[in-house]
Design a protein around this motif. Sequence first.
Motif, PDB file in Angstrom:
ATOM      1  N   ILE A 139       1.002  -1.084   0.047  1.00 55.63           N
ATOM      2  CA  ILE A 139       0.009   0.128  -0.019  1.00 55.63           C
ATOM      3  C   ILE A 139       0.990   1.081   0.144  1.00 55.63           C
ATOM      4  CG2 ILE A 139      -0.146   0.155   2.510  1.00 55.63           C
ATOM      5  CD1 ILE A 139      -3.259   0.571   0.485  1.00 55.63           C
ATOM      6  N   ASN A 140       0.645   2.093  -0.741  1.00 52.13           N
ATOM      7  CA  ASN A 140       1.543   3.487  -0.715  1.00 52.13           C
ATOM      8  C   ASN A 140       0.985   4.510   0.089  1.00 52.13           C
ATOM      9  OD1 ASN A 140      -0.023   4.784  -2.596  1.00 52.13           O
ATOM     10  ND2 ASN A 140       0.456   3.677  -4.204  1.00 52.13           N
ATOM     11  N   VAL A 141       1.779   5.218   0.387  1.00 55.63           N
ATOM     12  CA  VAL A 141       1.676   6.322   1.326  1.00 55.63           C
ATOM     13  C   VAL A 141       0.503   7.270   0.707  1.00 55.63           C
ATOM     14  CG1 VAL A 141       2.826   8.501   2.219  1.00 55.63           C
ATOM     15  CG2 VAL A 141       4.216   6.372   2.124  1.00 55.63           C
ATOM     16  N   ASN A 142       0.503   7.687  -0.464  1.00 55.49           N
ATOM     17  CA  ASN A 142      -0.573   8.502  -0.867  1.00 55.49           C
ATOM     18  C   ASN A 142      -1.984   7.995  -0.809  1.00 55.49           C
ATOM     19  OD1 ASN A 142       1.029  10.775  -1.689  1.00 55.49           O
ATOM     20  ND2 ASN A 142       1.527  10.045  -3.598  1.00 55.49           N
ATOM     21  N   THR A 143      -2.002   6.722  -0.959  1.00 60.35           N
ATOM     22  CA  THR A 143      -3.108   6.070  -0.894  1.00 60.35           C
ATOM     23  C   THR A 143      -3.949   6.161   0.773  1.00 60.35           C
ATOM     24  OG1 THR A 143      -2.562   4.466  -2.499  1.00 60.35           O
ATOM     25  CG2 THR A 143      -4.630   3.818  -1.147  1.00 60.35           C
ATOM     26  N   LEU A 144      -2.732   5.926   1.440  1.00 61.02           N
ATOM     27  CA  LEU A 144      -3.211   6.091   2.943  1.00 61.02           C
ATOM     28  C   LEU A 144      -3.830   7.563   3.433  1.00 61.02           C
ATOM     29  CD1 LEU A 144      -0.549   4.082   5.043  1.00 61.02           C
ATOM     30  CD2 LEU A 144      -2.752   3.488   4.785  1.00 61.02           C
ATOM     31  N   LYS A 145      -2.785   8.480   2.630  1.00 61.71           N
ATOM     32  CA  LYS A 145      -3.129   9.852   3.184  1.00 61.71           C
ATOM     33  C   LYS A 145      -4.371  10.263   2.507  1.00 61.71           C
ATOM     34  CE  LYS A 145       1.393  12.107   2.859  1.00 61.71           C
ATOM     35  NZ  LYS A 145       2.121  12.889   2.065  1.00 61.71           N
ATOM     36  N   ARG A 146      -5.004   9.610   1.560  1.00 61.82           N
ATOM     37  CA  ARG A 146      -6.139  10.072   0.881  1.00 61.82           C
ATOM     38  C   ARG A 146      -7.354   9.461   1.439  1.00 61.82           C
ATOM     39  NH1 ARG A 146      -3.978   9.343  -4.224  1.00 61.82           N
ATOM     40  NH2 ARG A 146      -4.729   7.230  -4.183  1.00 61.82           N
ATOM     41  N   ASN A 147      -6.899   8.462   2.403  1.00 66.36           N
ATOM     42  CA  ASN A 147      -8.205   7.725   2.909  1.00 66.36           C
ATOM     43  C   ASN A 147      -8.826   8.628   4.161  1.00 66.36           C
ATOM     44  OD1 ASN A 147      -9.141   5.968   5.520  1.00 66.36           O
ATOM     45  ND2 ASN A 147      -9.160   4.598   3.459  1.00 66.36           N
ATOM     46  N   PRO A 148     -10.060   8.804   4.118  1.00 63.43           N
ATOM     47  CA  PRO A 148     -10.822   9.752   4.850  1.00 63.43           C
ATOM     48  C   PRO A 148     -10.507   9.628   6.272  1.00 63.43           C
ATOM     49  CG  PRO A 148     -12.565   8.517   3.556  1.00 63.43           C
ATOM     50  CD  PRO A 148     -11.137   7.765   3.315  1.00 63.43           C
ATOM     51  N   ILE A 149     -10.103   8.651   7.179  1.00 61.13           N
ATOM     52  CA  ILE A 149      -9.827   8.701   8.330  1.00 61.13           C
ATOM     53  C   ILE A 149      -8.486   9.115   8.638  1.00 61.13           C
ATOM     54  CG2 ILE A 149      -9.313   7.143  10.458  1.00 61.13           C
ATOM     55  CD1 ILE A 149     -11.372   5.214   9.591  1.00 61.13           C
TER      56      ILE A 149
ATOM     57  N   LYS B 268      -7.778  -3.336  -0.191  1.00 54.31           N
ATOM     58  CA  LYS B 268      -6.616  -2.834  -1.436  1.00 54.31           C
ATOM     59  C   LYS B 268      -5.513  -3.545  -1.186  1.00 54.31           C
ATOM     60  CE  LYS B 268      -7.580   1.486  -2.885  1.00 54.31           C
ATOM     61  NZ  LYS B 268      -8.055   2.997  -2.639  1.00 54.31           N
ATOM     62  N   ILE B 269      -5.041  -3.810   0.033  1.00 54.95           N
ATOM     63  CA  ILE B 269      -3.833  -4.361   0.249  1.00 54.95           C
ATOM     64  C   ILE B 269      -3.836  -6.089  -0.186  1.00 54.95           C
ATOM     65  CG2 ILE B 269      -2.556  -5.470   1.985  1.00 54.95           C
ATOM     66  CD1 ILE B 269      -2.925  -2.931   3.500  1.00 54.95           C
ATOM     67  N   VAL B 270      -4.968  -6.759  -0.027  1.00 54.52           N
ATOM     68  CA  VAL B 270      -5.479  -7.930  -0.368  1.00 54.52           C
ATOM     69  C   VAL B 270      -5.182  -8.241  -1.636  1.00 54.52           C
ATOM     70  CG1 VAL B 270      -7.448  -9.699  -0.469  1.00 54.52           C
ATOM     71  CG2 VAL B 270      -6.765  -8.551   1.611  1.00 54.52           C
ATOM     72  N   ARG B 271      -6.026  -7.052  -2.441  1.00 51.23           N
ATOM     73  CA  ARG B 271      -5.853  -7.200  -3.927  1.00 51.23           C
ATOM     74  C   ARG B 271      -4.538  -6.976  -4.445  1.00 51.23           C
ATOM     75  NH1 ARG B 271      -9.001  -2.666  -7.344  1.00 51.23           N
ATOM     76  NH2 ARG B 271      -6.683  -2.198  -7.647  1.00 51.23           N
ATOM     77  N   ASN B 272      -3.735  -6.179  -4.145  1.00 53.24           N
ATOM     78  CA  ASN B 272      -2.272  -5.961  -4.458  1.00 53.24           C
ATOM     79  C   ASN B 272      -1.473  -7.162  -4.269  1.00 53.24           C
ATOM     80  OD1 ASN B 272      -3.226  -3.287  -5.206  1.00 53.24           O
ATOM     81  ND2 ASN B 272      -2.287  -2.449  -3.616  1.00 53.24           N
ATOM     82  N   ILE B 273      -1.794  -7.787  -3.092  1.00 49.97           N
ATOM     83  CA  ILE B 273      -0.728  -8.898  -2.760  1.00 49.97           C
ATOM     84  C   ILE B 273      -1.333 -10.106  -3.753  1.00 49.97           C
ATOM     85  CG2 ILE B 273      -0.639 -10.703  -1.294  1.00 49.97           C
ATOM     86  CD1 ILE B 273      -0.487  -8.506   0.999  1.00 49.97           C
ATOM     87  N   ASN B 274      -2.559 -10.250  -3.815  1.00 50.20           N
ATOM     88  CA  ASN B 274      -3.144 -11.515  -4.760  1.00 50.20           C
ATOM     89  C   ASN B 274      -2.709 -11.339  -6.162  1.00 50.20           C
ATOM     90  OD1 ASN B 274      -4.040 -12.713  -2.405  1.00 50.20           O
ATOM     91  ND2 ASN B 274      -6.461 -12.351  -2.975  1.00 50.20           N
ATOM     92  N   ILE B 275      -2.582  -9.841  -6.673  1.00 49.11           N
ATOM     93  CA  ILE B 275      -2.147  -9.713  -8.114  1.00 49.11           C
ATOM     94  C   ILE B 275      -0.796  -9.947  -8.177  1.00 49.11           C
ATOM     95  CG2 ILE B 275      -1.678  -7.838  -9.635  1.00 49.11           C
ATOM     96  CD1 ILE B 275      -4.424  -6.638  -8.878  1.00 49.11           C
ATOM     97  N   PHE B 276      -0.147  -9.446  -7.116  1.00 55.78           N
ATOM     98  CA  PHE B 276       1.540  -9.883  -7.247  1.00 55.78           C
ATOM     99  C   PHE B 276       1.868 -11.041  -7.232  1.00 55.78           C
ATOM    100  CE2 PHE B 276       5.545  -9.837  -4.937  1.00 55.78           C
ATOM    101  CZ  PHE B 276       6.561  -9.058  -5.824  1.00 55.78           C
TER     102      PHE B 276
ATOM    103  N   ILE C 187      -3.639 -15.224  -1.909  1.00 56.39           N
ATOM    104  CA  ILE C 187      -2.907 -15.497  -0.615  1.00 56.39           C
ATOM    105  C   ILE C 187      -3.824 -15.051   0.555  1.00 56.39           C
ATOM    106  CG2 ILE C 187      -0.750 -14.648   0.884  1.00 56.39           C
ATOM    107  CD1 ILE C 187       0.047 -15.653  -1.742  1.00 56.39           C
ATOM    108  N   PHE C 188      -4.756 -14.079   0.324  1.00 60.01           N
ATOM    109  CA  PHE C 188      -5.626 -13.604   1.279  1.00 60.01           C
ATOM    110  C   PHE C 188      -6.980 -13.598   0.549  1.00 60.01           C
ATOM    111  CE2 PHE C 188      -1.492 -11.874   2.773  1.00 60.01           C
ATOM    112  CZ  PHE C 188      -1.618 -12.326   4.072  1.00 60.01           C
ATOM    113  N   ARG C 189      -8.157 -13.444   1.435  1.00 59.27           N
ATOM    114  CA  ARG C 189      -9.307 -13.293   0.972  1.00 59.27           C
ATOM    115  C   ARG C 189      -9.878 -11.824   1.263  1.00 59.27           C
ATOM    116  NH1 ARG C 189     -13.437 -17.104   4.410  1.00 59.27           N
ATOM    117  NH2 ARG C 189     -12.285 -17.068   6.300  1.00 59.27           N
ATOM    118  N   LYS C 190     -10.771 -11.236   0.705  1.00 53.96           N
ATOM    119  CA  LYS C 190     -11.167 -10.071   0.968  1.00 53.96           C
ATOM    120  C   LYS C 190     -12.222 -10.079   2.160  1.00 53.96           C
ATOM    121  CE  LYS C 190     -10.563  -7.518  -3.164  1.00 53.96           C
ATOM    122  NZ  LYS C 190     -11.003  -6.846  -4.226  1.00 53.96           N
TER     123      LYS C 190
END
Length: 321
Positions: free
Chosen positions: A96-106, A154-162, A167-170
Amino acid sequence: MRNIFLTGERPTGNLHIGHLFGTIKKRIKIQRKNKIFIIIADNQLNKNEKKKKKKNIIKLMMDYFSTGINIKKNCIFLQSKIKELLELSCFLSNFINVNTLKRNPIIKNNISDRNISCNEFFYPISQSSDILLFNANLIPVGKDQLPMLEITNKIVRNINIFFKKEIFRKCKALLSKNKKIIGIDGTKKMSKTQNNTIPINCKKEKLIKIIRKLKTDHKKKTIYSPGNYKNSVVFNYLKLFSKNEEYRLYKKDYKKGKLSDIKTKEILFLKIWRKIKIFRKRRKEIKKKQVKKILKINNKKARSISKKRISLIKKNTSFFF
Ligand code: TRP
């Protein structure tokens, strides 16, 4: 694959009635047929909150017990005791990249609010680790936590693609029906940090004091003038504690000026106190010592599951570890 339920709380103090109608009610329903993993998220405390950590962990366990959460059947455990969570967090942080985290509402809100620590910035990853280490797919949480779960997925998707395999389920949130519960200040959401709660182990005198101060329809001229229930915080709570039919009658009478504010407060007091009394009675059935013992046993169980899971994850993602 079988469903695994997992949720968590930061140990910041007593549970309040906001929790009760949100997440606790849902958990009690789920536990009838399932076991729930409940993480006491002490890694997600800030420096100051840590000072009261030990006390607050026991408080939380006692509160769980008194509301009817089965603290033996469910696996309630301490986040900081599971070292595998840290190992997994470290792995997840690659996806997960820093910008995605920064954009997250929380995170975005927190950053604009105050100067957050790196640990706080890391919460969504730590929380993802909680969920993924236990292979949980159903997460009973409040609506405010949805952006967190979005990051997990999002992390799950990125890992499974990679890794080109699952590897993980949603995971999916199990939201409670109730909307956010307003605090006793009548403006903000009920929350410990806002200091506007009705704690579930509230003493009688304190409850009376709180209810006495609740805002009612300020535009009403005399006791028996017609009132607008929408302006009254008392009605907000009455709705939670009454049957639909009953609530409709209160509203009707209030509108007609047949029900005074003092009377609504009396009714509310009796309804809340009836619930709290049950909690306070149940609380006496267990000692702090027992609670600590149960927590210890659960930590062990969770640790043993974690060890197995992390070795499986490592096997599937070999070159990364
Ligand atoms: N962040 C959550 C909260 O503040 C607590 C939490 C930690 C959690 N880990 C979790 C919730 C995992 C659901 C799943 O309430």
